[in-house]
Motif scaffolding. Sequence first.
Motif, PDB file in Angstrom:
ATOM      1  N   LEU A  83      80.215   9.632 -19.775  1.00 52.63           N
ATOM      2  CA  LEU A  83      79.713   9.271 -18.655  1.00 52.63           C
ATOM      3  C   LEU A  83      80.190   9.915 -17.366  1.00 52.63           C
ATOM      4  O   LEU A  83      81.449   9.940 -17.340  1.00 52.63           O
ATOM      5  N   GLU A  84      79.541  10.277 -16.420  1.00 49.63           N
ATOM      6  CA  GLU A  84      80.175  10.798 -15.284  1.00 49.63           C
ATOM      7  C   GLU A  84      80.489   9.655 -14.092  1.00 49.63           C
ATOM      8  O   GLU A  84      80.255   8.489 -14.624  1.00 49.63           O
ATOM      9  N   LYS A  85      81.530  10.178 -13.270  1.00 49.60           N
ATOM     10  CA  LYS A  85      81.992   8.816 -12.391  1.00 49.60           C
ATOM     11  C   LYS A  85      80.786   8.290 -11.682  1.00 49.60           C
ATOM     12  O   LYS A  85      81.077   7.127 -11.214  1.00 49.60           O
ATOM     13  N   GLU A  86      79.799   9.075 -11.172  1.00 51.43           N
ATOM     14  CA  GLU A  86      78.954   8.578 -10.297  1.00 51.43           C
ATOM     15  C   GLU A  86      78.047   7.535 -11.220  1.00 51.43           C
ATOM     16  O   GLU A  86      77.556   6.473 -10.694  1.00 51.43           O
ATOM     17  N   GLU A  87      77.803   7.702 -12.484  1.00 48.00           N
ATOM     18  CA  GLU A  87      77.050   7.104 -13.287  1.00 48.00           C
ATOM     19  C   GLU A  87      77.695   5.726 -13.650  1.00 48.00           C
ATOM     20  O   GLU A  87      77.218   4.493 -13.807  1.00 48.00           O
ATOM     21  N   MET A  88      79.046   5.950 -13.796  1.00 50.03           N
ATOM     22  CA  MET A  88      79.865   4.466 -14.113  1.00 50.03           C
ATOM     23  C   MET A  88      79.951   3.701 -12.629  1.00 50.03           C
ATOM     24  O   MET A  88      79.689   2.608 -12.846  1.00 50.03           O
ATOM     25  N   GLU A 108      75.268  -2.057 -10.279  1.00 46.11           N
ATOM     26  CA  GLU A 108      73.985  -2.615 -11.019  1.00 46.11           C
ATOM     27  C   GLU A 108      74.529  -4.078 -11.768  1.00 46.11           C
ATOM     28  O   GLU A 108      73.778  -4.981 -11.630  1.00 46.11           O
ATOM     29  N   HIS A 122      74.744  -3.168 -20.461  1.00 49.82           N
ATOM     30  CA  HIS A 122      75.768  -2.120 -20.558  1.00 49.82           C
ATOM     31  C   HIS A 122      77.192  -1.899 -20.175  1.00 49.82           C
ATOM     32  O   HIS A 122      77.888  -1.267 -20.571  1.00 49.82           O
ATOM     33  N   TYR A 123      77.731  -3.158 -19.578  1.00 49.37           N
ATOM     34  CA  TYR A 123      78.857  -3.024 -19.017  1.00 49.37           C
ATOM     35  C   TYR A 123      79.652  -4.590 -19.371  1.00 49.37           C
ATOM     36  O   TYR A 123      78.943  -5.736 -19.367  1.00 49.37           O
ATOM     37  N   ARG A 169      77.484   3.536 -10.603  1.00 47.77           N
ATOM     38  CA  ARG A 169      76.294   2.868 -10.429  1.00 47.77           C
ATOM     39  C   ARG A 169      75.988   1.758 -11.526  1.00 47.77           C
ATOM     40  O   ARG A 169      75.399   0.421 -11.084  1.00 47.77           O
ATOM     41  N   ILE A 170      76.404   1.945 -12.702  1.00 45.89           N
ATOM     42  CA  ILE A 170      76.349   0.777 -13.750  1.00 45.89           C
ATOM     43  C   ILE A 170      77.359  -0.502 -13.161  1.00 45.89           C
ATOM     44  O   ILE A 170      76.901  -1.493 -13.368  1.00 45.89           O
TER      45      ILE A 170
END
Length: 408
Positions: A91-96, A102, A38-39, A98-99
């Motif tokens: 996407l929220e900053k927290e989600e970004m 990960e 995803h990144y 986290r990605i």
Amino acid sequence: MPIIVRDYTWQQNDSQVYISIPLKGTRAGDSSVLCTEHYLKVSFSPFLFEAFLFAPIDDCKSSAKIGNGIILFTLYKQIPSAWDALTSTNLEKEEMQRIREEAIVRVQEKTKEDKKAKAENKRENEKYSLAVMMKIEEEERKRIEDVKEEERRRATEEMEKWKAQQRKEETRKKAEEEKRKSNTNKTMFPTHPKPSVKEHERNCVQNSKTLKEKVLPDVRATACINITFTPRVFPTAVRESRAAEEEEWLQKQAEARRAINLSDKELADLKEEEKNPEWLKDKGNKLFAAGDYLAAVNALNLAIRLNDKIPALYLNRSACHLKLRNLHKAIEDSSKALELLTPPVPDNAAARVKAHVRRGTAFCELELYVEGLLDYEAALKIDPSNQNVKSDAEKIRQIIQSSCPEVE
């Protein structure tokens, strides 16, 4: 703070996505790429490209090529479909964050797994190589033992035949000697009636006259012939002579011919001709001419064990290793031959040319063209009129000039 790259381009089809990112004047070696499902992240200081992909991709099949001032990504979609955009925008900053974390953890784990797999693969390859080498050496040892046993059997048979022939010859000679003695006795003691006294006196007078008539040749006169040999070994003019270097070369050759490097026990197992390095060198040459390069190497190995100071043995073995594609061994033998071919005198010029050419050829076979060209140029300094060496050196120069490293 890094500068975000915005002027990238991308294209897609149902199964693949192509992304083109300019390098902004930086070198390809300064770039760092991180890619997961995803990144996607590319860092080339002071620039940064980051993408949170619209849909998951197969990061194992995906690839990146860096060169010609650009980075080109080929991404394979896990689910064939058309993307509305390259990145996700909701996407929220927290989600970004986290990605990102990960992705970093996954890349680190994958790096550890790859390193572990490479180490395991290397160990397996080393075990396999060792097993293969042990098997080859065992087969070679058995073959050599069989050859020796066959040679011993053949030599024993030949010896027995020779002894039988000698016994027959001695028996025949004894029979001929006995026959000759018998004929001599018959001549000295004839069986005809004993002559009378008058006949005996007449025969004695006749024999004395015959002896007087015989003229013996004169004794040969003795004489002394003086022979003068030139003390010069090398046909070099006096003004160009390098007498000290030539004498050193001759002394080294004499010491090399006298050197024996095998123990008494090992020498006892060899036949008389096998104790002569020159005989083994000639045998290796014949095997080389017949195409049996491995047997030629074995003959030269034994010759070198007997005497490791003869440069021709290493020079001939390097030619065998070239034929067998043992390129590193060919380089070692050529270097050893050059080490023994000192000091450089006219008598060893041809051998030094061969050593440089064979070592240069081995370097070129290993794609070390610069080192190979140096050896060819050294050979040309010794023999500037050698057209074959000139032609090969020119070909190597063209390969060096046309070669260009490809960065991916």
